[in-house]
Scaffold this active site. Sequence first.
Site, short mmCIF file in Angstrom:
data_model
loop_
_atom_site.label_atom_id
_atom_site.label_comp_id
_atom_site.label_asym_id
_atom_site.label_seq_id
_atom_site.Cartn_x
_atom_site.Cartn_y
_atom_site.Cartn_z
N GLU A 117 40.45 40.81 36.59
CA GLU A 117 39.45 39.58 36.49
C GLU A 117 40.18 38.57 35.57
O GLU A 117 40.90 38.53 34.67
CB GLU A 117 38.37 40.15 35.58
CG GLU A 117 37.44 41.32 36.41
CD GLU A 117 36.12 41.43 35.87
OE1 GLU A 117 35.32 42.24 36.55
OE2 GLU A 117 36.09 41.29 34.76
N GLU B 145 36.50 52.31 39.81
CA GLU B 145 36.96 50.93 39.73
C GLU B 145 38.24 50.49 38.92
O GLU B 145 38.48 51.20 38.07
CB GLU B 145 35.81 49.90 39.09
CG GLU B 145 36.14 48.49 39.34
CD GLU B 145 34.68 47.64 38.96
OE1 GLU B 145 33.51 48.07 39.18
OE2 GLU B 145 34.97 46.67 38.44
N GLY C 244 33.37 34.35 24.57
CA GLY C 244 32.17 35.08 24.56
C GLY C 244 30.70 34.26 24.71
O GLY C 244 29.79 34.61 24.27
N ASP D 164 27.50 33.11 30.50
CA ASP D 164 27.07 33.85 29.32
C ASP D 164 27.94 34.68 28.45
O ASP D 164 27.60 35.20 27.58
CB ASP D 164 25.65 34.55 29.86
CG ASP D 164 26.18 35.64 30.95
OD1 ASP D 164 27.20 35.52 31.65
OD2 ASP D 164 25.27 36.74 31.09
N THR E 54 41.85 43.13 32.32
CA THR E 54 42.09 44.23 33.16
C THR E 54 41.06 45.40 32.68
O THR E 54 40.72 45.60 31.43
CB THR E 54 43.38 44.83 33.17
OG1 THR E 54 43.64 45.54 31.73
CG2 THR E 54 44.60 43.89 33.52
N ASP F 89 40.15 46.92 37.82
CA ASP F 89 40.12 45.56 37.91
C ASP F 89 41.21 44.58 37.39
O ASP F 89 41.84 44.87 36.54
CB ASP F 89 39.09 45.19 36.85
CG ASP F 89 37.70 45.98 37.22
OD1 ASP F 89 37.30 46.17 38.42
OD2 ASP F 89 36.65 46.03 36.23
#
Length: 305
Positions: A108, A104, A200, A195, A122, A106
Amino acid sequence: MAISSRVLLAAVAFLAVLEVGLVAANFKDQCNITWGPHNAEFAEGGEHLKLSLVNKSSGSMVTTLKSFIYGSVSTRIMLVKGNSAGTVTTYYTSSTGNFSLHDEIDFEFLGNSSGEPYTLHTNVFADGVGAREIQFKPWFDPTTDYHNYTIFWNPCMIVWYVDSFPIRVFRNYTGLPFPTRRPMYAYSSIWNADDWATQGGRVKADWTHAPFSAEYRDLDLQTCECADGVSDDACADSCASSKYAVEPRCELTDKEMRQMKALQLGYTIYNYCDKARTNAAKDPATADPVPPECDLDDKQDQGQY
């Protein structure tokens, strides 16, 4: 030594940028809606895509029709405006099947409360090995206009580009995990992660602001596609001799290295290598080993590898 954002931006802008040939593609023709079809909206004949998060369990995802090994995938994205805390907008590639051998790559985008910057996250998984996160604070407002995000992948390296500037490279070192054999699809999605996504998990999504919407356009897929019905191994063998793999570009140019180092110096907020080294220095007896590519990257960047 502290360097102002203005100086960094001026330095980056002065450097020549990578020439990326963007060709507007059609999300509607090249992708399937694989989750939340009622929250995905095509416009302009499919060249524009809007994905919305309506409640905690109701986001959306589109996936390319074709899988591929090597090439580049890019799109322009305008992220959720205003209070986006708890939301995650993504653009990434991923293999399917056995997760223990998962690959994968990423992008995000972790939302935040109004007035606070997004986190550009990343990560990479290779042969099931992940936890290779590097995070950045954007040097622009990603909610007021579209910005280009590109994943470049060949047998030598993976590069993450933002508006044609490289922000990170993950190299293929002998004996270390690197994706070469499993086809991947490209994905775009928005989903709830309050969450953990914002500070965090301390800051939750404010559902009175829903729906949260991200907009995509100018999908560009320049990849070695896997033919329908062929095995993963057959695709890997075929793509290994494609134009994306034969005599591949294995290093950033000097200009790209200067661009990347300037952006990393000014805008990195988390790096898994730095975290691992800090943990090892604090408690070498119990800390996990520093991932070997961390030291190899340092040597590579200094011309010693």
